[in-house]
Design a protein around this motif. Structure first.
Motif, short mmCIF file in Angstrom:
data_model
loop_
_atom_site.label_atom_id
_atom_site.label_comp_id
_atom_site.label_asym_id
_atom_site.label_seq_id
_atom_site.Cartn_x
_atom_site.Cartn_y
_atom_site.Cartn_z
N VAL A 1 123.91 14.89 115.96
CA VAL A 1 123.23 15.68 114.94
C VAL A 1 122.06 14.87 114.40
N ARG A 2 120.89 15.52 114.32
CA ARG A 2 119.68 14.87 113.81
C ARG A 2 119.40 15.34 112.39
N ASN A 3 119.24 14.38 111.47
CA ASN A 3 118.88 14.69 110.09
C ASN A 3 117.89 13.66 109.57
N THR A 4 117.08 14.08 108.60
CA THR A 4 116.15 13.17 107.94
C THR A 4 116.88 12.41 106.83
N VAL A 5 116.69 11.10 106.80
CA VAL A 5 117.29 10.27 105.76
C VAL A 5 116.21 9.42 105.13
N ALA A 6 116.46 8.98 103.90
CA ALA A 6 115.52 8.10 103.18
C ALA A 6 116.24 6.80 102.84
N LEU A 7 115.59 5.69 103.12
CA LEU A 7 116.16 4.37 102.82
C LEU A 7 115.34 3.69 101.73
N ASP A 8 116.04 3.09 100.81
CA ASP A 8 115.43 2.28 99.77
C ASP A 8 115.33 0.86 100.31
N VAL A 9 114.11 0.36 100.54
CA VAL A 9 113.91 -0.91 101.25
C VAL A 9 113.36 -1.96 100.28
N VAL A 10 113.92 -3.14 100.34
CA VAL A 10 113.39 -4.30 99.63
C VAL A 10 112.88 -5.29 100.67
N TYR A 11 111.61 -5.66 100.54
CA TYR A 11 110.98 -6.62 101.45
C TYR A 11 111.09 -8.01 100.82
N HIS A 12 111.70 -8.96 101.57
CA HIS A 12 111.93 -10.30 101.04
C HIS A 12 110.86 -11.30 101.45
N GLY A 13 109.89 -10.85 102.24
CA GLY A 13 108.81 -11.74 102.64
C GLY A 13 108.92 -12.20 104.08
N SER A 14 107.92 -12.92 104.53
CA SER A 14 107.89 -13.44 105.90
C SER A 14 107.36 -14.86 105.89
N GLY A 15 107.65 -15.59 106.96
CA GLY A 15 107.19 -16.97 107.03
C GLY A 15 107.72 -17.66 108.27
N PRO A 16 107.41 -18.95 108.43
CA PRO A 16 107.83 -19.69 109.62
C PRO A 16 109.33 -19.96 109.63
N SER B 1 106.06 -0.70 95.35
CA SER B 1 105.50 -1.96 94.85
C SER B 1 105.39 -2.87 96.07
N PRO B 2 104.79 -4.07 95.94
CA PRO B 2 104.66 -4.92 97.13
C PRO B 2 105.97 -5.24 97.83
N ASP B 3 107.09 -5.28 97.09
CA ASP B 3 108.37 -5.63 97.72
C ASP B 3 109.40 -4.51 97.67
N HIS B 4 109.00 -3.31 97.33
CA HIS B 4 109.93 -2.18 97.25
C HIS B 4 109.30 -0.98 97.94
N TRP B 5 109.91 -0.56 99.03
CA TRP B 5 109.36 0.53 99.84
C TRP B 5 110.38 1.66 99.98
N THR B 6 109.88 2.83 100.34
CA THR B 6 110.74 3.95 100.74
C THR B 6 110.43 4.27 102.20
N MET B 7 111.47 4.27 103.03
CA MET B 7 111.30 4.59 104.45
C MET B 7 112.09 5.84 104.77
N THR B 8 111.42 6.85 105.29
CA THR B 8 112.09 8.06 105.77
C THR B 8 112.08 8.07 107.29
N GLY B 9 113.09 8.72 107.86
CA GLY B 9 113.16 8.76 109.31
C GLY B 9 114.24 9.71 109.79
N ASP B 10 114.32 9.84 111.10
CA ASP B 10 115.30 10.71 111.73
C ASP B 10 116.49 9.88 112.19
N LEU B 11 117.67 10.27 111.73
CA LEU B 11 118.92 9.62 112.15
C LEU B 11 119.69 10.58 113.03
N VAL B 12 120.05 10.11 114.22
CA VAL B 12 120.86 10.91 115.14
C VAL B 12 122.25 10.28 115.18
N LEU B 13 123.22 10.99 114.64
CA LEU B 13 124.60 10.51 114.53
C LEU B 13 125.54 11.60 115.00
N LYS B 14 126.36 11.29 115.96
CA LYS B 14 127.30 12.24 116.55
C LYS B 14 126.56 13.49 117.07
#
Length: 292
Positions: A225-240, A210-223
């Protein structure tokens, strides 16, 4: 739900229709509509105007919002109507009603608040951002901690498909408010910060639910080890901001399995009960500043 929306830069809501039902027990039959006009973070909007129209589109009532955000429209007919609350700099909110009653809170969203940030580089402001993690302890409660040193940037494209995020975290900055525990977390049983001094994340795809709810996937390197993770993202907007710049706000959550990153240390208390849970819950709050 919303009308007049589209994703992309410059997108705005022409109005917002709130289909929340009238509060249970709301007064009926007195020909009045009552409500409270507020911003998304709860502040009253005293400069708002309330207009009531019937099914034929004829205005049957209206009023100005009081200083505390409350309003009341009297003398309304006992038939379906739509209540439109509007204010300069905000997208109007339309609420349908079957008759007079109590609207409760009417939330007004700043105009263009959910338009995507402008293309360019947006750097994470660590002073106004947070990366936190929690894990079960003994299977009965949670231990909470933060990673206090990190940096990163969002390279905004023309749309989400062309947007990329990169972040780097110092694992030695882990802080759970207990020095003994933090020293153990930095050691080889857990993060092994001497051998692996950086945690890195690089996005590979961002999709809008939706306009304010996104899914972001990416590569996380921790210790290491590289694995693909998915983040549930909420966009709160932008402005001055207060200093002549532009800022954007986001929240994100995900869950990580310690096994996926070779962090396997544990101690058994009794059969089936361990000192540390296998799953980490990650909670992220980001404020980013446009730099180009």
């Amino acid at each position: 739900m919303s009308a007049g929306e589209r994703l992309g830069h410059g997108a705005e809501r022409s109005w917002t229709i709130d289909t929340a039902p009238t509060a249970p027990g709301a007064p009926r039959g007195d020909g009045r509509i009552r409500g409270l006009a507020v911003t998304s973070d709860g502040w009253p909007v005293p400069f708002a105007v309330v207009t009531v129209i019937d099914a034929a589109g004829t205005q049957v009532g209206g009023t100005s919002v009081r200083g505390d955000g409350t309003f009341e429209v009297e003398g309304l007919p006992e038939r379906p109507a739509t209540v439109i609350t509007s204010a300069v700099g905000h997208s109007p909110a339309a609420r349908p009603l079957s008759g007079p009653g109590d609207l409760g809170r009417v939330v007004l969203t700043r105009s263009g608040a959910l338009s995507l940030p402008a293309p360019g580089r947006w750097e994470i402001d660590p002073v106004h951002s947070r990366i936190a993690a929690s894990a079960f302890h003994l299977g009965i409660t949670k231990v909470h901690g933060r990673l206090r040193s990190f940096s990163g940037a969002i390279e905004m494209g023309a749309d989400l498909a062309g947007t990329r995020v990169h972040a780097a975290i110092d694992p030695a900055s882990v802080d759970t408010d207990d020095d003994t525990r933090d020293q153990h977390l930095r050691a080889g049983d857990f993060l092994d910060v001497l051998a692996f001094p950086r945690i890195e994340f690089s996005s590979t795809a961002i999709t809008a639910q939706s306009p304010d709810h996104w899914t972001m996937t990416g590569d996380l390197v921790l210790k290491g080890v590289r694995n693909t993770v998915a983040l549930d993202v909420v966009y709160h907007g932008s402005g001055p901001d207060l200093w002549g710049g532009e800022r954007a706000g986001f929240s994100a959550t995900t869950q990580l399995s310690r096994d996926d990153f070779d962090i396997r240390w544990n101690q058994s208390v009794i059969a089936g009960i361990f000192a540390v849970g296998r799953t980490l819950r990650i909670e992220i709050d980001i404020e980013a500043v446009r730099t180009s």
